[in-house]
Design an enzyme around this catalytic site. Structure first.
Site, mmCIF file in Angstrom:
data_model
loop_
_atom_site.group_PDB
_atom_site.id
_atom_site.type_symbol
_atom_site.label_atom_id
_atom_site.label_comp_id
_atom_site.label_asym_id
_atom_site.label_seq_id
_atom_site.Cartn_x
_atom_site.Cartn_y
_atom_site.Cartn_z
ATOM 1 N N GLY A 1 -27.240 -5.234 -44.590
ATOM 2 C CA GLY A 1 -27.592 -4.471 -45.641
ATOM 3 C C GLY A 1 -28.160 -5.423 -46.568
ATOM 4 O O GLY A 1 -27.428 -6.314 -47.159
ATOM 5 N N HIS A 2 -29.687 -5.311 -46.990
ATOM 6 C CA HIS A 2 -30.203 -5.517 -47.888
ATOM 7 C C HIS A 2 -30.524 -4.778 -49.105
ATOM 8 O O HIS A 2 -31.725 -3.782 -48.659
ATOM 9 C CB HIS A 2 -31.767 -6.158 -46.996
ATOM 10 C CG HIS A 2 -31.377 -6.345 -45.771
ATOM 11 N ND1 HIS A 2 -32.357 -7.238 -44.933
ATOM 12 C CD2 HIS A 2 -29.933 -7.341 -45.464
ATOM 13 C CE1 HIS A 2 -31.503 -8.209 -43.817
ATOM 14 N NE2 HIS A 2 -30.620 -8.070 -44.251
ATOM 15 N N GLN B 1 -28.777 -11.562 -41.630
ATOM 16 C CA GLN B 1 -27.250 -12.381 -41.748
ATOM 17 C C GLN B 1 -27.753 -13.830 -42.280
ATOM 18 O O GLN B 1 -28.490 -13.472 -43.058
ATOM 19 C CB GLN B 1 -25.949 -12.607 -40.316
ATOM 20 C CG GLN B 1 -25.597 -11.219 -40.071
ATOM 21 C CD GLN B 1 -26.856 -10.104 -39.406
ATOM 22 O OE1 GLN B 1 -27.575 -10.590 -38.355
ATOM 23 N NE2 GLN B 1 -26.439 -8.997 -39.795
ATOM 24 N N LYS C 1 -31.909 -11.505 -49.356
ATOM 25 C CA LYS C 1 -33.654 -11.345 -48.385
ATOM 26 C C LYS C 1 -34.078 -10.014 -48.744
ATOM 27 O O LYS C 1 -35.152 -10.458 -48.495
ATOM 28 C CB LYS C 1 -32.655 -11.495 -47.016
ATOM 29 C CG LYS C 1 -31.862 -12.495 -46.934
ATOM 30 C CD LYS C 1 -31.939 -12.972 -44.545
ATOM 31 C CE LYS C 1 -30.441 -11.976 -45.196
ATOM 32 N NZ LYS C 1 -28.538 -12.067 -45.420
ATOM 33 N N ASP D 1 -26.246 -12.601 -47.122
ATOM 34 C CA ASP D 1 -25.938 -11.457 -48.301
ATOM 35 C C ASP D 1 -26.406 -12.502 -49.421
ATOM 36 O O ASP D 1 -26.942 -12.389 -50.572
ATOM 37 C CB ASP D 1 -25.272 -11.104 -49.042
ATOM 38 C CG ASP D 1 -24.315 -10.324 -48.125
ATOM 39 O OD1 ASP D 1 -24.812 -9.615 -47.923
ATOM 40 O OD2 ASP D 1 -22.874 -10.733 -48.057
HETATM 41 P P1 GDP Z 1 -29.531 -9.511 -48.490
HETATM 42 O O1 GDP Z 1 -28.239 -9.212 -47.677
HETATM 43 O O2 GDP Z 1 -29.545 -11.056 -47.943
HETATM 44 O O3 GDP Z 1 -30.246 -8.235 -48.556
HETATM 45 O O4 GDP Z 1 -28.254 -9.454 -49.682
HETATM 46 P P2 GDP Z 1 -27.457 -9.055 -50.660
HETATM 47 O O5 GDP Z 1 -28.842 -7.277 -50.525
HETATM 48 O O6 GDP Z 1 -26.380 -8.058 -48.939
HETATM 49 O O7 GDP Z 1 -27.013 -8.999 -51.793
HETATM 50 C C1 GDP Z 1 -27.671 -9.617 -52.386
HETATM 51 C C2 GDP Z 1 -27.626 -8.748 -53.681
HETATM 52 O O8 GDP Z 1 -27.667 -9.593 -55.260
HETATM 53 C C3 GDP Z 1 -27.629 -7.026 -54.163
HETATM 54 O O9 GDP Z 1 -26.708 -6.762 -54.757
HETATM 55 C C4 GDP Z 1 -28.801 -7.923 -54.470
HETATM 56 O O10 GDP Z 1 -29.188 -6.708 -55.514
HETATM 57 C C5 GDP Z 1 -28.617 -8.657 -55.976
HETATM 58 N N1 GDP Z 1 -29.452 -9.871 -56.257
HETATM 59 C C6 GDP Z 1 -30.755 -10.705 -55.747
HETATM 60 N N2 GDP Z 1 -31.851 -11.487 -56.152
HETATM 61 C C7 GDP Z 1 -30.443 -11.340 -57.717
HETATM 62 C C8 GDP Z 1 -30.854 -12.342 -58.634
HETATM 63 O O11 GDP Z 1 -31.649 -13.255 -58.241
HETATM 64 N N3 GDP Z 1 -29.702 -12.207 -59.231
HETATM 65 C C9 GDP Z 1 -28.824 -11.214 -59.789
HETATM 66 N N4 GDP Z 1 -27.780 -11.340 -60.656
HETATM 67 N N5 GDP Z 1 -28.355 -10.506 -58.471
HETATM 68 C C10 GDP Z 1 -29.657 -10.236 -57.300
HETATM 69 P P1 IMO Z 2 -26.537 -9.340 -44.859
HETATM 70 O O1 IMO Z 2 -27.840 -9.238 -43.411
HETATM 71 C C1 IMO Z 2 -23.143 -10.536 -44.968
HETATM 72 C C2 IMO Z 2 -20.481 -11.044 -41.178
HETATM 73 C C3 IMO Z 2 -19.279 -10.083 -41.219
HETATM 74 C C4 IMO Z 2 -17.772 -11.349 -40.034
HETATM 75 C C5 IMO Z 2 -19.431 -10.579 -38.947
HETATM 76 C C6 IMO Z 2 -19.407 -10.558 -38.231
HETATM 77 O O2 IMO Z 2 -26.710 -8.267 -45.512
HETATM 78 O O3 IMO Z 2 -26.285 -10.634 -45.111
HETATM 79 P P2 IMO Z 2 -19.999 -8.325 -36.930
HETATM 80 O O4 IMO Z 2 -20.269 -7.285 -37.955
HETATM 81 O O5 IMO Z 2 -21.791 -8.970 -37.397
HETATM 82 O O6 IMO Z 2 -20.176 -8.290 -35.899
HETATM 83 O O7 IMO Z 2 -19.411 -8.978 -37.839
HETATM 84 O O8 IMO Z 2 -20.420 -11.458 -39.655
HETATM 85 N N1 IMO Z 2 -21.675 -10.018 -41.405
HETATM 86 C C7 IMO Z 2 -22.122 -10.485 -42.758
HETATM 87 N N2 IMO Z 2 -21.625 -11.373 -43.729
HETATM 88 N N3 IMO Z 2 -23.908 -10.863 -44.598
HETATM 89 C C8 IMO Z 2 -24.390 -9.938 -43.190
HETATM 90 O O9 IMO Z 2 -25.650 -9.494 -43.375
HETATM 91 C C9 IMO Z 2 -23.703 -9.986 -42.882
HETATM 92 N N4 IMO Z 2 -23.802 -9.463 -41.278
HETATM 93 C C10 IMO Z 2 -22.560 -9.053 -40.661
HETATM 94 O O10 IMO Z 2 -18.157 -10.276 -42.547
HETATM 95 O O11 IMO Z 2 -17.787 -11.869 -41.262
HETATM 96 MG MG MG Z 3 -26.649 -8.301 -47.416
#
Ligand code: GDP
Ligand code: IMO
Ligand code: MG
Length: 424
Positions: A40-41, A221, A16, A13
Protein backbone atom coordinates in the site's frame (compact mmCIF):
# COMPACT_ATOMS: atom_id res chain seq x y z
CA UNK A 1 21.61 3.11 -19.14
CA UNK A 2 21.20 1.57 -15.70
CA UNK A 3 18.26 0.59 -13.53
CA UNK A 4 18.14 2.53 -10.25
CA UNK A 5 16.39 0.67 -7.46
CA UNK A 6 14.43 2.14 -4.55
CA UNK A 7 13.90 -0.24 -1.63
CA UNK A 8 12.52 -0.30 1.89
CA UNK A 9 15.21 -1.10 4.46
CA UNK A 10 12.89 -1.92 7.37
CA UNK A 11 9.62 -3.89 7.65
CA UNK A 12 7.80 -1.96 4.92
CA UNK A 13 5.74 1.26 4.87
CA UNK A 14 8.86 3.42 4.89
CA UNK A 15 7.33 5.88 2.40
CA UNK A 16 8.44 4.30 -0.89
CA UNK A 17 5.40 5.51 -2.85
CA UNK A 18 5.97 9.14 -1.91
CA UNK A 19 9.63 9.11 -2.91
CA UNK A 20 9.11 7.21 -6.18
CA UNK A 21 6.59 9.90 -7.14
CA UNK A 22 9.12 12.61 -6.25
CA UNK A 23 11.95 10.95 -8.21
CA UNK A 24 9.88 9.99 -11.28
CA UNK A 25 10.50 13.23 -13.24
CA UNK A 26 14.18 12.12 -13.53
CA UNK A 27 13.20 8.80 -15.17
CA UNK A 28 11.55 7.55 -18.35
CA UNK A 29 10.24 4.29 -16.91
CA UNK A 30 8.99 3.23 -13.46
CA UNK A 31 8.46 -0.42 -12.69
CA UNK A 32 7.39 -2.75 -9.87
CA UNK A 33 9.41 -5.97 -9.61
CA UNK A 34 7.93 -8.06 -6.77
CA UNK A 35 5.10 -8.30 -4.28
CA UNK A 36 1.51 -7.56 -5.15
CA UNK A 37 -1.51 -5.95 -3.51
CA UNK A 38 -0.03 -6.66 -0.08
CA UNK A 39 1.69 -3.31 -0.76
CA UNK A 40 0.00 0.00 0.00
CA UNK A 41 2.02 2.95 -1.29
CA UNK A 42 0.68 6.38 -0.33
CA UNK A 43 1.19 9.54 -2.37
CA UNK A 44 -0.02 13.02 -1.51
CA UNK A 45 -0.08 16.08 -3.73
CA UNK A 46 -2.45 18.97 -4.49
CA UNK A 47 -4.36 18.15 -1.32
CA UNK A 48 -5.26 14.66 -2.62
CA UNK A 49 -4.17 11.31 -1.23
CA UNK A 50 -3.79 8.13 -3.31
CA UNK A 51 -2.92 4.61 -2.19
CA UNK A 52 -1.40 2.34 -4.85
CA UNK A 53 -1.21 -1.42 -4.45
CA UNK A 54 -0.12 -2.99 -7.73
CA UNK A 55 0.36 0.03 -9.97
CA UNK A 56 3.81 1.69 -9.92
CA UNK A 57 4.01 5.05 -8.15
CA UNK A 58 5.29 6.78 -11.30
CA UNK A 59 1.79 6.87 -12.74
CA UNK A 60 0.96 10.45 -11.75
CA UNK A 61 3.92 12.22 -13.33
CA UNK A 62 2.50 12.33 -16.88
CA UNK A 63 3.98 10.63 -19.93
CA UNK A 64 6.14 8.07 -18.13
CA UNK A 65 6.04 4.38 -19.00
CA UNK A 66 4.95 2.28 -16.00
CA UNK A 67 5.53 -1.48 -16.04
CA UNK A 68 4.28 -4.23 -13.75
CA UNK A 69 7.19 -6.66 -13.96
CA UNK A 70 7.34 -10.45 -14.11
CA UNK A 71 8.17 -10.75 -10.38
CA UNK A 72 4.84 -9.24 -9.33
CA UNK A 73 1.73 -11.25 -8.41
CA UNK A 74 -1.44 -9.62 -9.67
CA UNK A 75 -5.02 -9.87 -8.42
CA UNK A 76 -7.20 -8.87 -11.40
CA UNK A 77 -10.07 -7.74 -9.15
CA UNK A 78 -7.96 -5.45 -6.98
CA UNK A 79 -6.05 -4.23 -10.02
CA UNK A 80 -9.28 -3.29 -11.73
CA UNK A 81 -10.58 -1.47 -8.64
CA UNK A 82 -7.34 0.47 -8.40
CA UNK A 83 -7.17 1.37 -12.10
CA UNK A 84 -10.87 2.32 -12.27
CA UNK A 85 -10.55 4.56 -9.21
CA UNK A 86 -7.63 6.33 -10.87
CA UNK A 87 -9.54 6.65 -14.13
CA UNK A 88 -12.47 8.19 -12.22
CA UNK A 89 -10.11 10.82 -10.83
CA UNK A 90 -8.87 11.67 -14.32
CA UNK A 91 -5.89 9.35 -14.66
CA UNK A 92 -6.49 6.99 -17.58
CA UNK A 93 -3.74 4.41 -17.45
CA UNK A 94 -4.41 2.21 -20.46
CA UNK A 95 -1.75 3.94 -22.59
CA UNK A 96 0.84 4.42 -19.86
CA UNK A 97 0.76 1.09 -18.08
CA UNK A 98 2.03 -2.27 -19.35
CA UNK A 99 1.89 -5.64 -17.62
CA UNK A 100 4.38 -8.48 -17.94
CA UNK A 101 2.98 -11.67 -19.43
CA UNK A 102 5.14 -13.53 -16.93
CA UNK A 103 3.54 -11.92 -13.84
CA UNK A 104 1.60 -14.55 -11.87
CA UNK A 105 -2.14 -14.28 -11.24
CA UNK A 106 -3.66 -14.38 -7.77
CA UNK A 107 -6.71 -16.67 -7.99
CA UNK A 108 -9.76 -16.37 -5.71
CA UNK A 109 -8.71 -19.70 -4.15
CA UNK A 110 -5.24 -18.29 -3.37
CA UNK A 111 -6.87 -15.74 -1.08
CA UNK A 112 -8.94 -18.44 0.59
CA UNK A 113 -5.83 -20.60 1.05
CA UNK A 114 -4.04 -17.62 2.63
CA UNK A 115 -6.86 -17.34 5.20
CA UNK A 116 -6.98 -21.11 5.75
CA UNK A 117 -3.23 -21.38 6.37
CA UNK A 118 -3.34 -18.46 8.78
CA UNK A 119 -6.28 -20.02 10.66
CA UNK A 120 -4.45 -23.36 10.87
CA UNK A 121 -1.41 -21.68 12.47
CA UNK A 122 -3.43 -20.30 15.40
CA UNK A 123 -1.34 -18.01 17.60
CA UNK A 124 1.74 -18.64 15.40
CA UNK A 125 0.06 -16.93 12.44
CA UNK A 126 2.17 -14.61 10.26
CA UNK A 127 -0.43 -11.83 10.26
CA UNK A 128 -0.45 -11.69 6.45
CA UNK A 129 -2.36 -9.07 4.53
CA UNK A 130 -4.76 -11.83 3.42
CA UNK A 131 -4.25 -11.06 -0.26
CA UNK A 132 -3.17 -14.57 -1.30
CA UNK A 133 0.48 -13.61 -1.70
CA UNK A 134 2.08 -16.69 -0.09
CA UNK A 135 -0.09 -19.29 -1.91
CA UNK A 136 0.45 -17.55 -5.27
CA UNK A 137 4.24 -17.51 -4.93
CA UNK A 138 4.08 -21.10 -3.65
CA UNK A 139 2.33 -22.13 -6.89
CA UNK A 140 4.90 -20.18 -8.89
CA UNK A 141 7.83 -21.99 -7.29
CA UNK A 142 6.12 -25.39 -7.39
CA UNK A 143 5.48 -24.79 -11.10
CA UNK A 144 1.71 -24.77 -10.82
CA UNK A 145 1.01 -21.05 -11.27
CA UNK A 146 -1.08 -19.21 -13.85
CA UNK A 147 0.52 -16.25 -15.56
CA UNK A 148 -0.97 -13.17 -17.20
CA UNK A 149 0.20 -14.51 -20.58
CA UNK A 150 -1.87 -17.66 -20.01
CA UNK A 151 -4.96 -15.52 -20.52
CA UNK A 152 -4.18 -15.72 -24.21
CA UNK A 153 -4.11 -19.57 -24.51
CA UNK A 154 -6.33 -22.37 -23.13
CA UNK A 155 -7.01 -20.40 -20.00
CA UNK A 156 -10.20 -22.08 -18.78
CA UNK A 157 -8.58 -25.50 -18.71
CA UNK A 158 -5.56 -24.23 -16.74
CA UNK A 159 -7.82 -22.38 -14.32
CA UNK A 160 -10.03 -25.43 -13.68
CA UNK A 161 -6.97 -27.56 -12.90
CA UNK A 162 -5.53 -25.01 -10.46
CA UNK A 163 -8.90 -24.51 -8.76
CA UNK A 164 -9.41 -28.26 -8.32
CA UNK A 165 -5.97 -28.58 -6.74
CA UNK A 166 -6.67 -25.72 -4.34
CA UNK A 167 -10.08 -27.13 -3.43
CA UNK A 168 -8.58 -30.46 -2.48
CA UNK A 169 -6.09 -28.70 -0.16
CA UNK A 170 -8.92 -26.66 1.41
CA UNK A 171 -10.91 -29.86 1.94
CA UNK A 172 -7.95 -31.47 3.71
CA UNK A 173 -7.80 -28.40 5.98
CA UNK A 174 -11.55 -28.70 6.66
CA UNK A 175 -11.91 -25.07 5.66
CA UNK A 176 -15.37 -23.93 4.57
CA UNK A 177 -15.76 -21.10 2.09
CA UNK A 178 -17.98 -19.69 -0.63
CA UNK A 179 -16.21 -18.74 -3.81
CA UNK A 180 -19.08 -18.04 -6.24
CA UNK A 181 -19.24 -14.23 -6.03
CA UNK A 182 -15.46 -13.76 -5.87
CA UNK A 183 -15.03 -16.00 -8.90
CA UNK A 184 -17.63 -14.06 -10.89
CA UNK A 185 -15.84 -10.78 -10.18
CA UNK A 186 -12.49 -12.36 -10.96
CA UNK A 187 -13.52 -13.49 -14.45
CA UNK A 188 -15.11 -10.12 -15.20
CA UNK A 189 -11.85 -8.45 -14.22
CA UNK A 190 -9.78 -10.62 -16.56
CA UNK A 191 -11.47 -8.95 -19.53
CA UNK A 192 -10.58 -5.57 -18.06
CA UNK A 193 -6.93 -6.66 -17.71
CA UNK A 194 -6.80 -7.44 -21.43
CA UNK A 195 -7.34 -3.74 -22.22
CA UNK A 196 -3.76 -3.12 -21.12
CA UNK A 197 -0.63 -3.92 -23.13
CA UNK A 198 0.42 -7.39 -21.98
CA UNK A 199 4.11 -7.49 -22.84
CA UNK A 200 7.31 -9.49 -22.77
CA UNK A 201 8.60 -7.06 -20.18
CA UNK A 202 12.17 -8.37 -19.97
CA UNK A 203 12.63 -7.63 -23.70
CA UNK A 204 10.91 -4.27 -23.44
CA UNK A 205 12.93 -3.10 -20.41
CA UNK A 206 16.27 -4.16 -21.91
CA UNK A 207 15.32 -2.51 -25.21
CA UNK A 208 14.47 0.72 -23.42
CA UNK A 209 17.79 0.63 -21.53
CA UNK A 210 19.62 0.02 -24.81
CA UNK A 211 17.88 3.08 -26.26
CA UNK A 212 19.25 5.18 -23.40
CA UNK A 213 16.05 5.34 -21.32
CA UNK A 214 16.38 5.56 -17.55
CA UNK A 215 14.50 3.11 -15.35
CA UNK A 216 13.50 3.32 -11.68
CA UNK A 217 12.56 0.02 -10.00
CA UNK A 218 10.14 0.46 -7.09
CA UNK A 219 10.44 -2.07 -4.28
CA UNK A 220 7.51 -3.22 -2.19
CA UNK A 221 7.58 -4.36 1.45
CA UNK A 222 11.06 -4.03 2.98
CA UNK A 223 14.38 -5.85 3.32
CA UNK A 224 13.47 -7.27 6.75
CA UNK A 225 10.44 -8.95 5.12
CA UNK A 226 12.58 -10.64 2.45
CA UNK A 227 11.92 -14.39 2.20
CA UNK A 228 15.64 -15.23 2.43
CA UNK A 229 17.11 -12.51 4.64
CA UNK A 230 14.16 -11.16 6.62
CA UNK A 231 12.88 -12.27 10.04
CA UNK A 232 11.85 -15.70 8.71
CA UNK A 233 9.20 -17.14 8.90
CA UNK A 234 7.56 -13.76 9.65
CA UNK A 235 8.26 -12.43 6.17
CA UNK A 236 6.53 -12.09 2.83
CA UNK A 237 7.01 -14.65 0.05
CA UNK A 238 9.17 -12.71 -2.40
CA UNK A 239 12.70 -11.33 -2.62
CA UNK A 240 12.24 -7.73 -1.58
CA UNK A 241 15.99 -7.03 -1.75
CA UNK A 242 17.92 -5.35 -4.57
CA UNK A 243 18.67 -8.70 -6.24
CA UNK A 244 14.88 -9.13 -6.56
CA UNK A 245 14.92 -6.32 -9.13
CA UNK A 246 17.15 -8.49 -11.38
CA UNK A 247 14.92 -11.57 -11.20
CA UNK A 248 11.71 -9.57 -11.07
CA UNK A 249 12.46 -7.57 -14.22
CA UNK A 250 14.93 -9.68 -16.17
CA UNK A 251 17.82 -7.23 -15.95
CA UNK A 252 21.40 -8.37 -15.36
CA UNK A 253 23.16 -7.43 -12.08
CA UNK A 254 25.64 -5.22 -13.96
CA UNK A 255 22.68 -3.14 -15.12
CA UNK A 256 21.90 -1.97 -11.56
CA UNK A 257 22.89 1.66 -10.92
CA UNK A 258 22.04 3.66 -7.80
CA UNK A 259 20.37 1.85 -4.94
CA UNK A 260 18.18 4.14 -2.83
CA UNK A 261 17.58 2.68 0.61
CA UNK A 262 14.62 4.23 2.39
CA UNK A 263 13.94 4.16 6.14
CA UNK A 264 11.87 5.96 8.76
CA UNK A 265 13.64 8.09 11.40
CA UNK A 266 12.24 5.44 13.78
CA UNK A 267 10.88 1.95 12.98
CA UNK A 268 7.52 0.21 12.48
CA UNK A 269 6.20 -3.24 11.70
CA UNK A 270 2.72 -4.67 10.91
CA UNK A 271 1.75 -8.26 11.60
CA UNK A 272 3.51 -10.80 13.81
CA UNK A 273 7.23 -11.41 14.26
CA UNK A 274 10.24 -10.15 16.16
CA UNK A 275 10.96 -6.43 16.54
CA UNK A 276 13.86 -5.85 18.98
CA UNK A 277 13.37 -2.08 19.39
CA UNK A 278 9.58 -2.19 19.70
CA UNK A 279 8.14 0.21 22.30
CA UNK A 280 5.08 -1.18 24.07
CA UNK A 281 4.82 1.90 26.28
CA UNK A 282 3.55 5.48 26.00
CA UNK A 283 6.48 6.44 23.73
CA UNK A 284 5.45 3.79 21.19
CA UNK A 285 1.88 5.04 21.35
CA UNK A 286 3.07 8.62 20.88
CA UNK A 287 4.98 7.67 17.71
CA UNK A 288 1.92 5.81 16.41
CA UNK A 289 -0.39 8.75 17.09
CA UNK A 290 1.84 11.45 15.63
CA UNK A 291 2.97 9.31 12.69
CA UNK A 292 -0.57 8.02 11.95
CA UNK A 293 0.92 4.55 11.96
CA UNK A 294 -2.03 2.54 10.69
CA UNK A 295 -1.86 0.26 7.62
CA UNK A 296 -2.52 2.02 4.29
CA UNK A 297 -4.54 -1.00 3.06
CA UNK A 298 -5.69 -2.96 6.08
CA UNK A 299 -5.95 -0.10 8.60
CA UNK A 300 -4.13 -2.33 11.10
CA UNK A 301 -2.20 -0.65 13.90
CA UNK A 302 1.51 -0.56 13.13
CA UNK A 303 3.86 -1.54 15.95
CA UNK A 304 6.32 1.30 16.65
CA UNK A 305 9.83 1.54 18.07
CA UNK A 306 13.20 3.27 17.89
CA UNK A 307 15.45 3.08 14.85
CA UNK A 308 17.47 -0.14 14.71
CA UNK A 309 20.93 0.46 13.22
CA UNK A 310 21.96 -3.21 13.51
CA UNK A 311 19.10 -4.18 11.20
CA UNK A 312 19.67 -1.16 8.94
CA UNK A 313 23.39 -1.95 8.48
CA UNK A 314 22.40 -5.49 7.54
CA UNK A 315 19.86 -4.25 5.00
CA UNK A 316 22.38 -1.80 3.51
CA UNK A 317 24.89 -4.64 3.12
CA UNK A 318 22.41 -7.03 1.46
CA UNK A 319 21.04 -4.35 -0.88
CA UNK A 320 24.28 -2.54 -1.76
CA UNK A 321 22.68 0.80 -0.87
CA UNK A 322 24.42 3.83 -2.43
CA UNK A 323 22.10 6.57 -1.07
CA UNK A 324 19.92 6.73 2.01
CA UNK A 325 16.52 8.42 2.23
CA UNK A 326 15.16 9.27 5.68
CA UNK A 327 11.38 9.58 6.05
CA UNK A 328 8.97 10.91 8.65
CA UNK A 329 11.62 12.97 10.44
CA UNK A 330 8.86 15.42 11.46
CA UNK A 331 7.19 12.70 13.57
CA UNK A 332 10.03 13.03 16.11
CA UNK A 333 9.77 16.85 16.30
CA UNK A 334 8.40 16.96 19.83
CA UNK A 335 10.73 14.36 21.41
CA UNK A 336 13.18 15.63 24.01
CA UNK A 337 15.50 12.70 23.47
CA UNK A 338 15.70 10.19 20.65
CA UNK A 339 17.17 6.73 20.96
CA UNK A 340 19.00 4.70 18.33
CA UNK A 341 19.88 1.04 18.75
CA UNK A 342 23.57 0.69 17.87
CA UNK A 343 24.14 -2.94 18.94
CA UNK A 344 22.34 -5.99 20.34
CA UNK A 345 23.21 -7.60 23.65
CA UNK A 346 22.53 -11.33 23.33
CA UNK A 347 23.03 -13.53 26.40
CA UNK A 348 25.33 -10.89 27.88
CA UNK A 349 27.45 -10.43 24.73
CA UNK A 350 27.31 -7.35 22.50
CA UNK A 351 27.13 -7.73 18.74
CA UNK A 352 26.62 -5.44 15.76
CA UNK A 353 25.75 -8.35 13.50
CA UNK A 354 22.11 -9.16 12.69
CA UNK A 355 21.77 -12.70 14.03
CA UNK A 356 20.14 -15.84 12.59
CA UNK A 357 17.54 -15.92 15.34
CA UNK A 358 15.83 -12.66 16.29
CA UNK A 359 14.62 -13.98 19.62
CA UNK A 360 13.29 -12.50 22.86
CA UNK A 361 16.81 -12.70 24.31
CA UNK A 362 17.94 -9.69 22.26
CA UNK A 363 18.41 -6.56 24.32
CA UNK A 364 18.96 -3.39 22.26
CA UNK A 365 21.94 -1.22 23.23
CA UNK A 366 20.91 2.39 22.78
CA UNK A 367 22.67 5.69 22.16
CA UNK A 368 20.63 8.72 23.24
CA UNK A 369 20.59 11.89 21.19
CA UNK A 370 18.98 15.23 22.00
CA UNK A 371 15.79 15.97 20.02
CA UNK A 372 15.50 19.10 17.86
CA UNK A 373 12.13 20.09 19.35
CA UNK A 374 10.91 22.29 16.54
CA UNK A 375 8.61 21.95 13.53
CA UNK A 376 10.43 20.46 10.52
CA UNK A 377 7.34 20.18 8.33
CA UNK A 378 7.60 23.66 6.80
CA UNK A 379 11.33 23.58 6.15
CA UNK A 380 12.23 23.99 2.50
CA UNK A 381 15.98 23.63 2.38
CA UNK A 382 18.80 21.93 4.18
CA UNK A 383 20.18 25.26 5.40
CA UNK A 384 17.10 25.60 7.68
CA UNK A 385 17.71 22.32 9.52
CA UNK A 386 18.07 22.81 13.28
CA UNK A 387 21.46 21.89 14.75
CA UNK A 388 20.26 18.78 16.60
CA UNK A 389 18.61 17.47 13.44
CA UNK A 390 21.86 17.87 11.52
CA UNK A 391 23.59 16.06 14.37
CA UNK A 392 21.07 13.18 14.14
CA UNK A 393 21.73 12.84 10.39
CA UNK A 394 25.51 13.01 10.87
CA UNK A 395 25.28 10.33 13.57
CA UNK A 396 23.29 8.03 11.26
CA UNK A 397 25.67 8.58 8.35
CA UNK A 398 28.63 7.71 10.55
CA UNK A 399 26.97 4.60 11.95
CA UNK A 400 25.65 3.42 8.58
CA UNK A 401 28.52 4.49 6.29
CA UNK A 402 26.22 5.79 3.51
CA UNK A 403 25.15 9.41 2.85
CA UNK A 404 21.59 10.52 3.55
CA UNK A 405 20.62 12.09 0.23
CA UNK A 406 16.94 12.89 0.79
CA UNK A 407 15.06 13.85 3.93
CA UNK A 408 11.26 13.82 4.12
CA UNK A 409 9.49 16.13 6.55
CA UNK A 410 5.82 15.48 5.73
CA UNK A 411 3.55 13.34 3.53
CA UNK A 412 3.22 15.85 0.68
CA UNK A 413 5.33 15.65 -2.48
CA UNK A 414 6.77 19.07 -1.66
CA UNK A 415 7.83 18.21 1.88
CA UNK A 416 10.98 16.61 0.54
CA UNK A 417 14.49 17.99 0.86
CA UNK A 418 17.37 16.87 -1.34
CA UNK A 419 20.70 17.27 0.44
CA UNK A 420 23.83 18.29 -1.39
CA UNK A 421 26.56 15.78 -0.74
CA UNK A 422 30.23 15.94 -1.77
CA UNK A 423 29.71 13.77 -4.88
CA UNK A 424 27.05 16.06 -6.41
P1 GDP B 1 5.11 2.72 1.52
O1 GDP B 1 4.34 1.44 1.60
O2 GDP B 1 6.57 2.51 1.76
O3 GDP B 1 4.86 3.48 0.26
O4 GDP B 1 4.59 3.62 2.75
P2 GDP B 1 3.05 3.81 3.21
O5 GDP B 1 2.35 4.65 2.23
O6 GDP B 1 2.45 2.50 3.56
O7 GDP B 1 3.25 4.54 4.60
C1 GDP B 1 3.89 5.75 4.71
C2 GDP B 1 2.94 6.76 5.35
O8 GDP B 1 3.65 7.88 5.81
C3 GDP B 1 1.90 7.31 4.38
O9 GDP B 1 0.73 7.58 5.09
C4 GDP B 1 2.56 8.60 3.89
O10 GDP B 1 1.61 9.57 3.46
C5 GDP B 1 3.24 9.06 5.14
N1 GDP B 1 4.49 9.83 4.94
C6 GDP B 1 5.45 9.67 4.00
N2 GDP B 1 6.49 10.48 4.26
C7 GDP B 1 6.19 11.19 5.36
C8 GDP B 1 6.87 12.16 6.14
O11 GDP B 1 8.01 12.55 5.86
N3 GDP B 1 6.23 12.64 7.26
C9 GDP B 1 4.99 12.23 7.61
N4 GDP B 1 4.45 12.75 8.72
N5 GDP B 1 4.31 11.30 6.91
C10 GDP B 1 4.91 10.78 5.81
P1 IMO C 1 4.48 -1.97 1.57
O1 IMO C 1 4.94 -2.19 0.14
C1 IMO C 1 4.25 -3.58 5.62
C2 IMO C 1 3.74 -7.93 5.98
C3 IMO C 1 2.42 -8.42 6.55
C4 IMO C 1 2.88 -9.71 7.21
C5 IMO C 1 3.93 -10.23 6.26
C6 IMO C 1 3.43 -11.27 5.27
O2 IMO C 1 3.26 -1.13 1.68
O3 IMO C 1 5.62 -1.51 2.40
P2 IMO C 1 1.91 -11.17 3.08
O4 IMO C 1 0.51 -10.70 2.89
O5 IMO C 1 2.93 -10.48 2.23
O6 IMO C 1 2.04 -12.66 2.96
O7 IMO C 1 2.25 -10.82 4.63
O8 IMO C 1 4.40 -9.10 5.54
N1 IMO C 1 3.62 -7.01 4.81
C7 IMO C 1 3.82 -5.70 4.87
N2 IMO C 1 4.09 -4.88 5.91
N3 IMO C 1 4.20 -3.07 4.37
C8 IMO C 1 3.95 -3.88 3.31
O9 IMO C 1 4.01 -3.43 2.03
C9 IMO C 1 3.70 -5.24 3.54
N4 IMO C 1 3.42 -6.29 2.74
C10 IMO C 1 3.38 -7.38 3.53
O10 IMO C 1 1.89 -7.49 7.47
O11 IMO C 1 3.50 -9.42 8.44
MG1 MG D 1 2.74 0.59 2.67
Amino acid sequence: MKVDVLLGLQWGDEGKGKVVDVLTPKYDVVTRFQGGPNAGHTLEFNGEKYVLRSIPSGIFQGGKINIIGNGVVLDPVLFRQEAEALAASGHDLTRQLCISKKAHLILPTHRILDAAYEASKGSAKIGTTGKGIGPTYTDKVSRNGLRVGDLLHNFDEKYAKAKARHESILKSLNYTYDIAEAEKQWFASLDYLKRFRLIDSEHEINRLLQEGKSVLAEGAQGTLLDVDFGSYPFVTSSNTICAGACTGLGVAPNRIGNVYGIFKAYCTRVGSGPFPTELLDETGKKIRDIGHEYGAVTGRERRCGWIDLVALRYAIMIDGVTHLIMMKSDVLDSFKTIKACVAYRIDGKETKEFPFEIGDNIEPVYTELPGWQCDLSKIQSESEFPENFNAYIAFLEKELGVPVKIVSVGPDRHQTIVRHTEND
